[in-house]
Design an enzyme around this catalytic site. Structure first.
Site, PDB file in Angstrom:
ATOM      1  N   HIS A  94      41.415  38.416  42.008  1.00 43.31           N
ATOM      2  CA  HIS A  94      41.614  39.806  41.557  1.00 43.31           C
ATOM      3  C   HIS A  94      43.111  40.141  41.416  1.00 43.31           C
ATOM      4  O   HIS A  94      43.493  41.311  41.454  1.00 43.31           O
ATOM      5  CB  HIS A  94      41.004  40.837  42.548  1.00 43.31           C
ATOM      6  CG  HIS A  94      39.516  40.777  42.660  1.00 43.31           C
ATOM      7  ND1 HIS A  94      38.874  40.955  43.854  1.00 43.31           N
ATOM      8  CD2 HIS A  94      38.554  40.588  41.748  1.00 43.31           C
ATOM      9  CE1 HIS A  94      37.566  40.865  43.690  1.00 43.31           C
ATOM     10  NE2 HIS A  94      37.352  40.629  42.402  1.00 43.31           N
ATOM     11  N   GLU A 101      42.233  45.293  33.872  1.00 45.10           N
ATOM     12  CA  GLU A 101      42.755  43.928  33.852  1.00 45.10           C
ATOM     13  C   GLU A 101      43.040  43.467  32.424  1.00 45.10           C
ATOM     14  O   GLU A 101      43.999  42.743  32.182  1.00 45.10           O
ATOM     15  CB  GLU A 101      41.748  42.982  34.522  1.00 45.10           C
ATOM     16  CG  GLU A 101      41.702  43.184  36.033  1.00 45.10           C
ATOM     17  CD  GLU A 101      40.376  42.812  36.658  1.00 45.10           C
ATOM     18  OE1 GLU A 101      39.393  43.565  36.462  1.00 45.10           O
ATOM     19  OE2 GLU A 101      40.302  41.800  37.353  1.00 45.10           O
ATOM     20  N   ARG A 128      27.806  38.506  48.456  1.00 39.51           N
ATOM     21  CA  ARG A 128      28.550  37.491  49.232  1.00 39.51           C
ATOM     22  C   ARG A 128      28.776  37.965  50.667  1.00 39.51           C
ATOM     23  O   ARG A 128      29.038  39.141  50.891  1.00 39.51           O
ATOM     24  CB  ARG A 128      29.910  37.225  48.580  1.00 39.51           C
ATOM     25  CG  ARG A 128      29.796  36.408  47.317  1.00 39.51           C
ATOM     26  CD  ARG A 128      31.139  36.279  46.622  1.00 39.51           C
ATOM     27  NE  ARG A 128      31.053  36.780  45.264  1.00 39.51           N
ATOM     28  CZ  ARG A 128      32.086  37.082  44.494  1.00 39.51           C
ATOM     29  NH1 ARG A 128      33.313  36.930  44.941  1.00 39.51           N
ATOM     30  NH2 ARG A 128      31.904  37.533  43.271  1.00 39.51           N
ATOM     31  N   ARG A 139      41.803  35.319  30.171  1.00 38.07           N
ATOM     32  CA  ARG A 139      41.723  35.414  31.624  1.00 38.07           C
ATOM     33  C   ARG A 139      41.334  34.037  32.162  1.00 38.07           C
ATOM     34  O   ARG A 139      40.373  33.439  31.675  1.00 38.07           O
ATOM     35  CB  ARG A 139      40.661  36.432  32.010  1.00 38.07           C
ATOM     36  CG  ARG A 139      40.464  36.443  33.506  1.00 38.07           C
ATOM     37  CD  ARG A 139      39.178  37.070  33.898  1.00 38.07           C
ATOM     38  NE  ARG A 139      39.059  37.030  35.349  1.00 38.07           N
ATOM     39  CZ  ARG A 139      37.909  36.981  35.990  1.00 38.07           C
ATOM     40  NH1 ARG A 139      36.779  36.967  35.315  1.00 38.07           N
ATOM     41  NH2 ARG A 139      37.887  36.964  37.292  1.00 38.07           N
ATOM     42  N   ASN A 141      37.717  36.885  27.814  1.00 36.45           N
ATOM     43  CA  ASN A 141      37.282  36.459  29.158  1.00 36.45           C
ATOM     44  C   ASN A 141      36.031  35.608  28.951  1.00 36.45           C
ATOM     45  O   ASN A 141      34.940  36.125  28.734  1.00 36.45           O
ATOM     46  CB  ASN A 141      36.978  37.702  30.006  1.00 36.45           C
ATOM     47  CG  ASN A 141      36.590  37.335  31.426  1.00 36.45           C
ATOM     48  OD1 ASN A 141      36.425  36.151  31.758  1.00 36.45           O
ATOM     49  ND2 ASN A 141      36.434  38.350  32.257  1.00 36.45           N
TER      50      ASN A 141
END
Ligand code: ADP
Length: 408
Positions: A180, A385, A241, A91, A7
């Site tokens: 996601h 993941e 956020r 990823r 990643n």
């Protein structure tokens, strides 16, 4: 078969090495501060103390070389030589409309990922640096890319289109993509296994609640709608956020506060959410602690955060015309029993019979937090993941080997 999962970020790179026969993680680690003074490589092998190495790592190619050196290190390594890595899975955040599944990297795939730089300027260029860095260090190895957006490519146009002039979609591909996806995909599979029912029969709402957070309506195993949009800013209130807000707030704030567009963008992404409302932290643990000490702003932040999740769960149950199970995952979703309680105790209308005792139990395994006779189940399913990236890579490599041998 050993598969390395990467990643890559702009100045960091995380890795995990899997043995796919057992699905065990042989080693994992990260490189931080790439291109800065004193880069740090942290490497971990099961049950052994973490190894930390500080050096100058100017680019991703050198970072990958350092990782490979560590993986084959006499003392800290787990491989005899780098040829023992049969494939590398990356990823990639944005696959746009070009990718609805994971693929083997070739020239065309690299071209397409470059075309998507505009849609994910902070992520996709960094992922590309990771791919090129592996190419320079391991030119023979098969590389694959697994996209955060791919799982959501099954959304119907009623979910993914915005109600703005369609020319903007045609010209610039402005639409909901969702993120996601790897996590929603993984936990929905695990939830179906846990419930002992085929995924294709289930209606699930998956809530990935970490620093970034999104809900996903998963209808018969496929993403039907999701709360993040063209970018990961839309939807739930998150650590820093804002999530959903009236788009008119943007020009209004620019005028009233004499801010630039970039400043407002940064405010909405980095200085909003839990952090802004609580005035304390973007970390749910600290907000809950302050709330318990009587801090009213922290309480408000916590309640708004939970309320938004509950609203999305309700919306997705309506959009799928029913639900079999609601799934919580990621840092906050897996660990914050108080948040889950706040959300689930007010879902009685949908048939959720919450079990306080079960909710308080900590475990790294999937578990139920509703009573046995609850018509709708609520589950906590730890996400993974990296494992899904490794599994997709494994499948693609086996398919490639089969195709190559049938051509001979
Ligand atoms: P991401 O991958 O989006 O960076 P994670 O899924 O790792 O995020 O989640 C990180 C967040 O999980 C942290 O910001 C923290 O708020 C939250 N978290 C971790 N442990 C707990 C806990 N015990 N209670 C509440 N929140 C937690």
């Amino acid at each position: 078969m050993n598969i390395l999962v990467i990643n890559a970020g702009s100045s960091s790179l995380k890795y995990q090495l899997y043995n796919m026969t057992t699905e065990d993680v042989l080693a994992k680690g990260r490189v931080e501060r790439i291109g800065m003074d004193s880069s740090i490589l942290t490497h971990e092998v099961d049950h052994q103390p973490e190894v930390r190495e500080v050096s100058e790592i100017l680019d991703h190619t050198t970072a990958i070389k350092k990782v490979l050196d560590m993986l084959t290190h006499k003392k800290f390594g787990v491989l005899k030589n780098i040829q023992d890595i049969q494939a590398v899975g990356h990823r990639v955040v944005h696959g746009g409309e070009s990718f609805s599944e994971s693929v083997v990297v070739d020239q065309k795939v690299k071209f397409e990922i470059r075309q998507l730089f505009d849609l994910a300027p902070l992520h996709n260029p960094a992922h590309m640096m990771g791919i090129v860095a592996v190419e320079s260090n391991l030119p023979e190895v098969t590389q694959t890319v697994v996209f955060d957006t791919a799982f959501h490519q099954t959304m119907p146009s009623v979910s993914y289109l915005y109600a703005i002039p369609t020319v903007l979609y045609r010209k610039h591909k402005i639409r909901r993509y969702g993120f996601h996806g790897t996590s929603h995909d993984y936990v929905s599979q695990r939830a179906a296994e846990f419930l002992g029912r085929p995924l294709e029969e289930l209606k699930l709402v998956s809530c990935h609640i970490g620093n970034g957070a999104s809900c996903c309506a998963i209808l018969h195993g496929k993403s039907y709608d999701t709360s993040m949009g063209m970018t990961p800013l839309e939807g739930l209130m998150m650590g820093t956020r804002s999530g959903d807000l009236d788009p008119a707030v943007v020009p209004f704030t620019i005028n009233k506060e004499d801010l630039t567009l970039n400043e407002v963008n940064s405010m909405l992404n980095k200085h909003s959410g839990l952090l802004a409302v609580s005035g304390i932290s973007s970390d749910m643990r600290e907000v809950v602690e302050a709330m318990r000490e009587g801090n009213e702003k922290a309480r408000l932040a916590f309640e708004m955060y939970a309320y938004r999740i509950r609203k999305y769960i309700g919306a997705y149950i309506a959009s799928m015309d029913g639900v079999d199970a609601i799934v919580f995952t990621a840092g906050v979703g897996e660990n914050s029993d108080v948040l889950r309680k706040e959300i689930c105790e007010k879902l009685t209308f949908f048939g959720v019979k919450f079990d306080d005792g079960r909710n308080a139990v900590r475990s790294s395994e999937p578990r139920r937090i509703t009573t046995d006779d609850s018509p709708v189940q609520v589950l906590v399913v730890p996400t993974n993941e990296e494992l899904l990236i490794a599994r997709d890579t494994y499948k693609l490599v086996l398919n490639k080997l089969a195709a190559d041998s049938s051509e001979l």
